[in-house]
Design an enzyme around this catalytic site. Structure first.
Site, PDB file in Angstrom:
ATOM      1  N   TYR A  56       6.843 -10.067   6.612  1.00 59.61           N
ATOM      2  CA  TYR A  56       6.843  -8.623   6.839  1.00 59.61           C
ATOM      3  C   TYR A  56       7.494  -8.302   8.181  1.00 59.61           C
ATOM      4  O   TYR A  56       7.468  -9.111   9.110  1.00 59.61           O
ATOM      5  CB  TYR A  56       5.410  -8.071   6.864  1.00 59.61           C
ATOM      6  CG  TYR A  56       4.734  -7.969   5.524  1.00 59.61           C
ATOM      7  CD1 TYR A  56       4.738  -6.768   4.818  1.00 59.61           C
ATOM      8  CD2 TYR A  56       4.074  -9.058   4.966  1.00 59.61           C
ATOM      9  CE1 TYR A  56       4.096  -6.664   3.585  1.00 59.61           C
ATOM     10  CE2 TYR A  56       3.442  -8.966   3.733  1.00 59.61           C
ATOM     11  CZ  TYR A  56       3.454  -7.763   3.056  1.00 59.61           C
ATOM     12  OH  TYR A  56       2.825  -7.666   1.839  1.00 59.61           O
TER      13      TYR A  56
ATOM     14  N   ASP B 250       0.819  -1.208   0.000  1.00 62.50           N
ATOM     15  CA  ASP B 250       0.000   0.000   0.000  1.00 62.50           C
ATOM     16  C   ASP B 250       0.854   1.259   0.000  1.00 62.50           C
ATOM     17  O   ASP B 250       2.076   1.208   0.159  1.00 62.50           O
ATOM     18  CB  ASP B 250      -0.906   0.014   1.233  1.00 62.50           C
ATOM     19  CG  ASP B 250      -1.985  -1.049   1.181  1.00 62.50           C
ATOM     20  OD1 ASP B 250      -2.424  -1.389   0.072  1.00 62.50           O
ATOM     21  OD2 ASP B 250      -2.382  -1.544   2.259  1.00 62.50           O
TER      22      ASP B 250
END
EC number: 5.4.99.12
Length: 264
Positions: free
Chosen positions: A109, A51
């Site tokens: 992540y 994003d």
């Protein structure tokens, strides 16, 4: 010929990975640079679309070309034609059955929190700042309730387009390194905003608003409204993508910066 690339980028100045009309994206900048090197239009496929504001040290892409170039041409040539906040880390030729997204078996992540009373001046867009006290041990304890195959509806963005909320969480570790807290998460795949929504809920546990067991109740409730707020994008990094060894992709330090691969 199919080429795979490892990509690193600072997402601060981009409206996410995916190419969009009238706004800057990491994908568009990479494709423009590769098209210069290839001398024909290039379109890439990525392992995971990040994003706006989210960074990457371990993004993987592939593209097809009919021109012959040395691998150093794809790395050095692309880097010479891209903004300084995007870089190709490696390039290898792969079989035609390799796909950056569909061949991947897991994504990893890291979310970095600067836990200090005062905001940082350096790396201010590379970390998320939280000024209050956080108990990283309780955050880690809470995270263990998320391991395994689960329905992550409580941590899924309302506009998520994934067909299923179920994912397999392989590890979730929370460690402190001085004023920095690192949340390290690995799963087979992630629903939209999953890492940031989990992080927002772990922060509530870390500051004592909820007990670690609360995370288990969130999983069972399958209700996004009950979980914590979505954490900011600034501290999030896509650091690694797993593939079967048969594809022969390089292994490089995942970072970001000086962080070792193993934080335990």
């Amino acid at each position: 010929m199919r080429i795979a690339l490892g990509i690193e980028y600072n997402g601060t100045n981009y409206f996410g990975w995916q190419r969009q009309r009238e706004v800057k994206s990491v994908q568009e900048e990479l494709e423009k640079a590769l098209s210069v090197v290839a001398n024909h239009p290039v379109e890439v496929q990525c392992a995971g679309r990040t994003d706006a504001g989210v960074h990457g040290t371990g993004q993987v892409v592939h593209f097809d070309t009919n021109v012959s170039r040395k691998m150093v041409a794809w790395t050095m040539g692309a880097n010479a034609n891209m903004p300084s906040d995007i870089a190709v880390r490696w390039a290898v030729e792969v079989n035609d059955d390799f796909h950056a997204r569909f061949s991947a078996t897991a994504r990893r992540y890291r979310y970095i929190i600067f836990n200090h009373a005062l905001r940082p001046g350096i790396l201010n867009s590379g970390v998320s700042h939280y000024h209050g006290e956080l108990d990283e041990k309780k955050m880690h304890e809470a995270g263990q309730y998320l391991l395994g195959e689960n329905d992550f509806s409580s941590f899924r963005a309302a506009h998520c387009q994934s067909l299923s909320p179920c994912r397999n969480m392989m590890h979730l570790n929370v460690t402190r390194h001085g004023d920095y807290i690192v949340i390290d998460i690995k799963a087979n795949a992630f629903v939209h905003h999953m890492v940031r929504n989990i992080t927002g809920s772990l922060i509530k546990v870390g500051r004592g608003e909820e007990k670690p067991e609360w995370i288990k109740s969130l999983l069972e409730a399958k209700d996004r409204k009950l979980a914590g707020a979505t954490a900011k994008a600034e501290g999030l990094y896509l650091v690694d993508v797993d593939y079967p060894e048969e594809f022969g992709l390089p292994r490089v330090p995942i970072g970001p910066l000086f962080l070792p691969d193993n934080l335990n």
